[in-house]
Every structure is written in structure tokens, then in C-alpha cells.
Write an enzyme that holds these catalytic residues in place. Structure first.
Site, PDB file in Angstrom:
ATOM      1  N   ARG A  50       0.830  -1.208   0.000  1.00 40.82           N
ATOM      2  CA  ARG A  50       0.000   0.000   0.000  1.00 40.82           C
ATOM      3  C   ARG A  50       0.867   1.261   0.000  1.00 40.82           C
ATOM      4  O   ARG A  50       0.532   2.257  -0.648  1.00 40.82           O
ATOM      5  CB  ARG A  50      -0.951  -0.017   1.211  1.00 40.82           C
ATOM      6  CG  ARG A  50      -2.019   1.061   1.139  1.00 40.82           C
ATOM      7  CD  ARG A  50      -3.050   0.927   2.245  1.00 40.82           C
ATOM      8  NE  ARG A  50      -2.458   1.070   3.559  1.00 40.82           N
ATOM      9  CZ  ARG A  50      -3.125   0.855   4.702  1.00 40.82           C
ATOM     10  NH1 ARG A  50      -4.396   0.493   4.678  1.00 40.82           N
ATOM     11  NH2 ARG A  50      -2.525   1.006   5.862  1.00 40.82           N
ATOM     12  N   LYS A 149      -3.115   6.624   0.969  1.00 41.25           N
ATOM     13  CA  LYS A 149      -2.958   7.041   2.379  1.00 41.25           C
ATOM     14  C   LYS A 149      -2.038   8.263   2.380  1.00 41.25           C
ATOM     15  O   LYS A 149      -0.837   8.164   2.639  1.00 41.25           O
ATOM     16  CB  LYS A 149      -2.387   5.872   3.193  1.00 41.25           C
ATOM     17  CG  LYS A 149      -2.663   5.994   4.675  1.00 41.25           C
ATOM     18  CD  LYS A 149      -2.482   4.662   5.370  1.00 41.25           C
ATOM     19  CE  LYS A 149      -2.387   4.797   6.867  1.00 41.25           C
ATOM     20  NZ  LYS A 149      -3.520   5.404   7.526  1.00 41.25           N
ATOM     21  N   GLU A 182     -16.411   5.002   5.688  1.00 38.59           N
ATOM     22  CA  GLU A 182     -15.627   4.451   6.806  1.00 38.59           C
ATOM     23  C   GLU A 182     -15.570   5.489   7.907  1.00 38.59           C
ATOM     24  O   GLU A 182     -16.191   6.549   7.799  1.00 38.59           O
ATOM     25  CB  GLU A 182     -14.218   4.120   6.312  1.00 38.59           C
ATOM     26  CG  GLU A 182     -13.494   5.325   5.735  1.00 38.59           C
ATOM     27  CD  GLU A 182     -12.136   4.994   5.125  1.00 38.59           C
ATOM     28  OE1 GLU A 182     -11.516   4.020   5.559  1.00 38.59           O
ATOM     29  OE2 GLU A 182     -11.704   5.730   4.238  1.00 38.59           O
TER      30      GLU A 182
END
Ligand code: PMP
Length: 283
Positions: A50, A149, A182
Site C-alpha cells: 500500500r 494514504k 468508513e
């Protein structure tokens, strides 16, 4: 406490970046939050995947190989004598001039911080969280994708402030269509008719490493699980709800927008998955 910056371990007091770093000036960079359990980096490859994918999406070439990044994390853990800790791995665009263009940033900066982390008091893991829905939405996937992210968490920070104003520790963020995405730093799951459900990637969520582990554990335990679009109504009528994240691990939710979820206590499937998660971290 030692911090790893661009190839050197330095004391916490000397762990500094330039005011000209575009990570600071523009949030231009990406990061990972990772746990170490019993001396081993948890799901290290998934976090590295990621990390490199987030960097690729923002056209930032990490100036280190995966092996070198892994070694830097291991070196930092060792220097601080940790066996259980949290790692913050960050890459910024590096030092540049004023103005948005990253072209003149010569070299991305990489740093690794290790520390202890307890996001919520123990009691909340036993009784469950009360949370609210924030008015601020999660990033639109056609802006900066929520799958990246990135160092810009402003939407999430504003949602977190709404939670704090409401006297609760977390907030649910919806997507631009009004469906559930989320929480500000955690993925969300519900249990409905014995089935574990969580929003799909394309509902605008970060593909949490803990979320993926949780879906694997459901399959291992023969608990039906699906990724599907959820509306707020689905949360309100759920039998159980819980959040997952590297920092929070797995934590039950027992109240959403002042609606009691299920019995108002952490449910049996949530408890089974929490136990399975802790067993998994020991494996
Ligand atoms: N969503 C967001 C927005 C996050 O920042 C995080 C990480 N704290 C998560 C979900 C959970 O992801 P992970 O399980 O990989 O920590």
C-alpha cells in the site's frame, strides 16, 4: 527514543524536517501506520504494497527498495528495544521551493517513527463505542482517491472534530453519494442476519490491512462475509457493528447517531472476531 530519517538514526529531539519540505507545505506525501506484535512487523508486505501503491498514485518515487524500507523499520524497532509498538512510516516529496510544483523537490524524504500507541481506553473495547455520522464527506475518488494514504487528512480531521464536539470518540464518513464509507481512521463493519458486511473499495474507503485480515478471518471461521454498499439505515438496523484499524485494532460499536445497535452490548460475532484477531497477531 531514536527516529530514522533518510538513512540515519537520530534522537527524537533532532528528528526534524525542513519548513521547505512539501510534505509540510502541501501535505505532499504518503504514509503507513503499522503494528509490531511480539517483535514481528504485522502484515509487513501488505503495508509495503500500500505504501508503494499510494506513492505511485501521487507520482512520487520512493528512493528506497522495499528491502531497505523493511530494514529501516527493523533497525528503528531494535534501536528502541521494542517488541510491541506502532510504526509510522512516512515519505514526503522532500525539500523544494515555494509554489506547488514538485519538480524542483530534489529528493523525497523517508522517515520511520516507532512508539507505543493506545487509541482508546480499555473500557471502550469492553463496552463498545458510541459514534456519530459526520457532515464532512470522505474524499471523492476522482479527487485524491481514498485508497491513497496521503499526508492530507483534513476531511478526516474535520470529521473527528465533529465527533469530539458531540462528545464521542469517532465519526462515520459518508461518500459523495451519501453511502457509508468508513470512520476517520478505521474501516467499519456490521453484522446483519448473521452476515458480516463492510463497504466495498469503490464506496470510497482506504483498503485497510486490518479490514483485509478481518475478511480472511471470517472465511477461516466460516462466518459469511460480503463487501457491499451500505446506507446509514443499514447501520441503524444492524445487530452488531465494529471498527478495524492498525491503531484501534478491532473495537465494537454499540451506539450510532443515538440509536442503540443490537442489544447495546458487543455482539457474539464481534467478540468471536476480536478473539480470532488477537490469536492471529500471536501466530
Ligand atoms: N481508514 C482510514 C481513513 C485510515 O486512516 C485507516 C488507518 N488508520 C484505516 C481505515 C484502517 O486501515 P489499516 O487497517 O490498514 O490500519
Amino acid at each position: 527514543m531514536k527516529v530514522w530519517i533518510d538513512g540515519r538514526l537520530v534522537d527524537k529531539a533532532d528528528a526534524k524536517v525542513s519548513v521547505f519540505d512539501h510534505g509540510l507545505l502541501y501535505g505532499d506525501g504518503v504514509f503507513e501506520g503499522i503494528r509490531v506484535y511480539h517483535g514481528k512487523i504485522f502484515e509487513c508486505e501488505a503495508h509495503l504494497d500500500r505504501f508503494y501503491q499510494s506513492a505511485k498514485a501521487i507520482r512520487l518515487a520512493i528512493p528506497m527498495t522495499r528491502d531497505a524500507v523493511r530494514a529501516a523499520m527493523e533497525e528503528t524497532i531494535k534501536a528502541n528495544n521494542f517488541t510491541d509498538c506502532y510504526i509510522r512510516l512516512v515519505v514526503t516529496r522532500g525539500v523544494g521551493s515555494l509554489g506547488l510544483s514538485p519538480v524542483r523537490c530534489e529528493k523525497p524524504s523517508v522517515f520511520v517513527i516507532t512508539d507505543l500507541l493506545e487509541l482508546y481506553p480499555r473500557e471502550m473495547y469492553e463496552k463498545g463505542l458510541s459514534i456519530i455520522t459526520a457532515s464532512v464527506i470522505r474524499n471523492h475518488p476522482n479527487a485524491i482517491s481514498p485508497r491513497v494514504k496521503s499526508l492530507n487528512y483534513l476531511n478526516n480531521i474535520l470529521a473527528k472534530l465533529e465527533a469530539i464536539d458531540a462528545g464521542v470518540p469517532e465519526a462515520i464518513m459518508l461518500n459523495s453519494e451519501g453511502n457509508v464509507a468508513e470512520c476517520t481512521a478505521d474501516n467499519i463493519f456490521i453484522v446483519h442476519d448473521g452476515e458480516v458486511q463492510t463497504p466495498q473499495t469503490h464506496d470510497g474507503v482506504l483498503e485497510g490491512v486490518t479490514r483485509r485480515v478481518m475478511l480472511q478471518l471470517c472465511r477461516r471461521l466460516n462466518i459469511p462475509c460480503v463487501e457491499k454498499t451500505l446506507q446509514r439505515h443499514d447501520l441503524y438496523i444492524a445487530a452488531e457493528c465494529f471498527l478495524t484499524g492498525t491503531g484501534a485494532e478491532v473495537i465494537p460499536v454499540t451506539k450510532i447517531d443515538n440509536r442503540i445497535i443490537g442489544s447495546g452490548q458487543p455482539g457474539p460475532i464481534t467478540q468471536k472476531l476480536i478473539e480470532a484477531f488477537h490469536r492471529f497477531t500471536k501466530e
